[in-house]
Design a protein around this motif. Sequence first.
Motif, short mmCIF file in Angstrom:
data_model
loop_
_atom_site.label_atom_id
_atom_site.label_comp_id
_atom_site.label_asym_id
_atom_site.label_seq_id
_atom_site.Cartn_x
_atom_site.Cartn_y
_atom_site.Cartn_z
N LEU B 10 3.11 -7.89 60.00
CA LEU B 10 4.03 -7.27 59.04
C LEU B 10 3.32 -6.06 58.46
O LEU B 10 2.29 -6.19 57.78
CB LEU B 10 4.43 -8.23 57.92
N CYS B 11 3.83 -4.89 58.76
CA CYS B 11 3.21 -3.64 58.33
C CYS B 11 4.13 -2.96 57.31
O CYS B 11 5.24 -2.56 57.64
CB CYS B 11 2.97 -2.76 59.56
N VAL B 12 3.65 -2.87 56.08
CA VAL B 12 4.44 -2.28 54.99
C VAL B 12 4.09 -0.79 54.96
O VAL B 12 2.95 -0.43 54.66
CB VAL B 12 4.12 -2.94 53.65
N VAL B 13 5.05 0.06 55.31
CA VAL B 13 4.74 1.48 55.50
C VAL B 13 5.50 2.37 54.52
O VAL B 13 6.60 2.06 54.09
CB VAL B 13 5.06 1.95 56.95
N GLY B 14 4.86 3.50 54.20
CA GLY B 14 5.48 4.49 53.32
C GLY B 14 6.04 5.65 54.12
O GLY B 14 5.31 6.28 54.89
N LEU B 15 7.33 5.92 53.93
CA LEU B 15 8.00 6.99 54.69
C LEU B 15 7.92 8.34 53.97
O LEU B 15 8.47 9.32 54.46
CB LEU B 15 9.47 6.64 54.93
N GLY B 16 7.26 8.39 52.80
CA GLY B 16 7.24 9.65 52.04
C GLY B 16 8.58 9.89 51.37
O GLY B 16 9.50 9.06 51.45
N PRO B 17 8.71 11.03 50.69
CA PRO B 17 9.88 11.24 49.82
C PRO B 17 11.16 11.63 50.54
O PRO B 17 12.22 11.63 49.92
CB PRO B 17 9.41 12.37 48.91
N GLY B 18 11.11 11.99 51.82
CA GLY B 18 12.37 12.32 52.49
C GLY B 18 12.19 13.13 53.76
O GLY B 18 12.75 12.81 54.80
N ASP B 19 11.40 14.18 53.68
CA ASP B 19 11.17 15.06 54.84
C ASP B 19 10.22 14.36 55.82
O ASP B 19 9.12 13.95 55.43
CB ASP B 19 10.54 16.36 54.33
N MET B 82 8.03 -3.10 57.31
CA MET B 82 8.77 -3.14 56.06
C MET B 82 8.74 -1.72 55.53
O MET B 82 7.67 -1.17 55.25
CB MET B 82 8.09 -4.10 55.09
N LEU B 83 9.92 -1.11 55.41
CA LEU B 83 9.99 0.31 55.05
C LEU B 83 10.07 0.50 53.54
O LEU B 83 10.86 -0.17 52.86
CB LEU B 83 11.23 0.95 55.68
N SER B 84 9.26 1.41 53.03
CA SER B 84 9.39 1.89 51.66
C SER B 84 9.58 3.40 51.73
O SER B 84 9.08 4.05 52.64
CB SER B 84 8.12 1.62 50.85
N SER B 85 10.25 3.96 50.74
CA SER B 85 10.14 5.41 50.62
C SER B 85 8.84 5.68 49.88
O SER B 85 8.21 4.78 49.33
CB SER B 85 11.33 5.98 49.86
N GLN B 118 -0.37 -5.86 56.69
CA GLN B 118 -1.05 -4.58 56.44
C GLN B 118 -0.17 -3.69 55.57
O GLN B 118 1.05 -3.78 55.62
CB GLN B 118 -1.31 -3.84 57.76
N VAL B 119 -0.83 -2.80 54.82
CA VAL B 119 -0.12 -1.79 54.04
C VAL B 119 -0.62 -0.42 54.50
O VAL B 119 -1.82 -0.20 54.63
CB VAL B 119 -0.36 -1.96 52.52
#
Lengths: 259, 259
Positions: B10-19, B82-85, B118-119
Amino acid sequence: MNSKELQGQLCVVGLGPGDDALLTQQVRASIASATDAFGYFPYVERLQGLEHLQLHASDNREELERACSALNLAAQGRKVLMLSSGDPGVFAMASAVFEVLEQACPEELARWQAVDVQVQPGITAMLAAAARLGAPLGHDFCTINLSDNLKPAQIIEHRIRLAAQADFAMAFYNPCSRSRPEGFVRALRVLQQECEPGRLICFARNVSRPDESLQVVRLEQASADMADMRTLVIVGSSQTRRVGKHVYTPRSYGVAAHA
Amino acid sequence: MNSKELQGQLCVVGLGPGDDALLTQQVRASIASATDAFGYFPYVERLQGLEHLQLHASDNREELERACSALNLAAQGRKVLMLSSGDPGVFAMASAVFEVLEQACPEELARWQAVDVQVQPGITAMLAAAARLGAPLGHDFCTINLSDNLKPAQIIEHRIRLAAQADFAMAFYNPCSRSRPEGFVRALRVLQQECEPGRLICFARNVSRPDESLQVVRLEQASADMADMRTLVIVGSSQTRRVGKHVYTPRSYGVAAHA
């Protein structure tokens, strides 16, 4: 050639904490299209071998001179990078560039006014460290530079004390250096006065590099020699705890219910 | 197939603010090698069209159920995102995942213990906003979630008051939402009590998206309708100022000398 290329550009970019996999696509593209790169020696070294770039390395106490030189070159129409590790806006080169712009004499202002100054974000050390540890910054937190090079030690102690009273998690940058080893000693003393002995403190050294090391201890076990100039320190809030091999701070505070 | 693939991830990832240009290479690689992606509807939508991925979208009050479902799928040996912005560790999904792991019943623990959690960090909104504005977070700062969904409003007010007394710059996430419009109203009231009327406040809406907007005003001009649920608010410290079209906070504080 359009007017943007004629006017020159200074792009202050964040290279992240060390591993090139933590670069953004935006910064990669800026590196690919730049003509020159300025920065502290070890950051410039990361671009060694890129033949399209002229590299201008300098020492880490020469931020203002470096910003001046970069602006002068950009004013000649070149596409200039200013390299920071981590994020350029967190205790790094972006503020130094704006300080130089603010203090410019009329001749400099006239020379630099056409330069397009941009800042491009990067993964700052505390976010990389927090991700490796789990999620210690998952609730309200603060970010403090422990170096007393540019501010009085009393201000730092005052801020740590108020941050503890606010029950923020805290990220400490530059806990100590060879020339100023006492920064983290002072911080630990304030924490020991304000926080319970079981409070978690995380030491993340050289995050994302081959020699990365992570250490998590209770405040009563923490000692000044656990942090050096390459360590990012994260102090938990009263709610920060371990779950398995990770450290995290819950999203909720002072309420039982979850979303 | 090695043991890591068998055990599931399970990889919790940051997609950044939009671009998408603000994605890291690390997160791009994780997206490319994953089998499944969980997340709030608009984040999952960003991966639409990637045919190797099974997408599992859910609503934004279902974080804990989402984390459970993702762990269950990972326990079957799949590579789950697992997607986060922004950054997953800043008011996002990483803490929710660890909350679920902490509260797991014995059966769940037995099922999930082999999952590699993982994060992976991302560009959080305050760093993207700060870069577009200049360098308002160039000195010590704090980061506060104004939503009183998971903590009492008095705690938020107390933290803002202490942060103002510490002279931190402040980044406010979730200043208000449709269901809870009063968060930023309360914050403004505390700021007006603690800070001088000329204090700079920056409103950064939809940073890095096509409809990005930036607004910088003095505290005495600020009103609650300047922030909505898509706005990141940065309050300057007493030292934050404008230089040309940018806003920045100098590196030094209370000392005249520069490095």
